[in-house]
Design a protein around this motif. Structure first.
Motif: not given
Length: 431
Positions: A2, A4, A419
């Protein structure tokens, strides 16, 4: 992976020490439209919708988004974390020359690292260098980040200590000194460190007045595991929570409440510095914000009663090799989500009410929530929450993500937990 997690790995690599972590935080905030205000600037022109940050000692940073509530209705939403991690700091006059031209640096331990995890790694130096300026009371600060392997702390061979695997008592002054080079010319070893700093910063050696230099592990942060479900890095405690707080405040904020990401320094040594959580720095800025909005101390006192703080510092994940170290029913797992930390002797600020608030935030964000309580025979540490409540009369909760090997040179966390924490903090600031 991701966005993030990609962002977190970059942030960790850019943050080998507290000073560089604040610089990385500044860059992240400025990309999202936050502007810098010096603490010495006037705050009288602050207005709703403003996004700004301020720093203290180059090692603490505080980001704010100003809400539009009237002075009589002001509310603060605060997420607190810390920029420092256990490490080794170079002492003044830090060069030690020895036989065979072997040169080491004289260091002292900062905080409580797991010492033996620092052996036999490629290490380097990062920190702050203070230079002579035109004003004696205001010298110039420069950041330094030497991005190449420069040092190692070599372990003694097992042949000279056959009992090394049966327990190894270490001397911080004798065993933990890093090797930096072989210098056979005595004149060359004299001033070696200052020459290194001078060359790296391209400044005259005589302009260097002092420095704050720390050792760091050169190996980059990474993910690993069968499904890349784990994160491996130094300084996850507490830079992962710093990254989560900053990411959240740059994404979605309440237009009515004033949202705050407060990143303090020196938590690992008790927070008792001008840039630590035991200082009045955050309280002072919040009071100035209230005053800028036309409020007085009464308005500030009422605002803190309506406010809430999340103190975010990592928690101990359940270690499958040592189940006996954990409480039998309250031990969080990697990948199980954010953790509420509770202590009956008030080492954390959490109580049932504040824990319920955080659990509700997790539910609203669609994320799981876990608890950490110490095994009753194992003493635990404390963190920012109860220190900050000595400065600000505010309700709050101590939370964090679970990690393994806390205070090791390399710690292990969960991708999904990071996350999840960003989502929960974003929900907090958005509500």
């Amino acid at each position: 992976m991701s966005e993030n997690i990609k962002s977190l790995l970059r942030f960790l690599d850019d943050s080998p020490c507290n000073f560089l972590a604040v610089n990385a935080a500044r860059n992240l905030l400025e990309k999202s439209g936050f502007v810098k205000r010096e603490l010495s600037d006037s705050f009288a022109d602050i207005k709703p919708g403003d996004k700004f940050y301020t720093t203290k000692n180059d090692s603490a940073i505080f980001a704010f988004t100003i809400g539009d509530n009237t002075p009589g209705e002001m509310t603060f939403k605060i997420v607190a974390a810390h920029s420092d991690s256990p490490c080794f700091r170079v002492k003044p006059a830090g060069v030690i020359s020895g036989e065979g031209g072997m040169v080491r640096l004289n260091t002292e331990v900062y905080g409580g690292p797991i010492l033996y995890t620092w052996f036999d790694r490629p290490l380097s130096l990062a920190g702050r260098v203070v230079l002579r300026g035109n004003d004696v009371l205001r010298p110039i600060s420069r950041l330094i980040h030497i991005k190449r392997p420069l040092l190692t702390i070599p372990h003694l061979a097992i042949h000279f200590n056959r009992a090394v695997n049966e327990g190894n008592s270490l001397s911080k002054q004798r065993d933990m000194l890093p090797l930096i080079g072989i210098v056979t010319n005595h004149l060359e070893s004299d001033g070696l460190l200052l020459r290194l700093v001078s060359d790296e910063l391209n400044v005259p050696r005589e302009s260097i007045l002092d420095f704050d230099l720390m050792l760091y592990d050169c190996a980059p942060a990474c993910t690993f595991g069968l499904h890349n479900e784990f994160i491996s890095s130094g300084r996850l405690d507490d830079l992962s929570m710093v990254h989560a707080a900053l990411t959240a405040i740059t994404r979605a904020v309440d237009t009515h409440a004033t949202c705050v990401a407060a990143i303090f320094d020196n938590e690992e040594t008790g927070s008792g510095t001008k840039q630590g959580a035991a200082s009045p720095v955050l309280t002072s800025v919040l009071q100035r914000i209230v005053a800028a909005r036309g409020g007085d101390y009464e308005s500030f006192a009422r605002a803190t009663q309506r406010s809430f703080m999340i103190s975010a510092d990592n928690a101990h994940a359940f270690h499958p090799n040592y189940p006996g170290k954990y409480d039998p029913t309250n031990h969080p797992y990697l990948g199980g989500g954010p953790v509420v930390k509770i202590n009956a002797n008030c080492k954390y600020m959490t109580d049932a009410h504040s824990a319920a608030v955080f659990k509700s935030l997790c539910r609203a964000a669609g994320e799981p929530c876990q608890y950490f309580v110490n095994h009753s025979d194992v003493a635990g540490g404390s963190t920012l929450g109860n220190i900050l409540t000595a400065q600000i009369d505010i309700e709050g909760v101590d939370v964090g993500n679970p990690i393994l090997a806390m205070h090791s040179a390399r710690e292990t966390a969960s991708v999904s937990d990071h996350d999840a924490m960003i989502e929960v903090m974003t929900e907090f600031f958005r509500l």
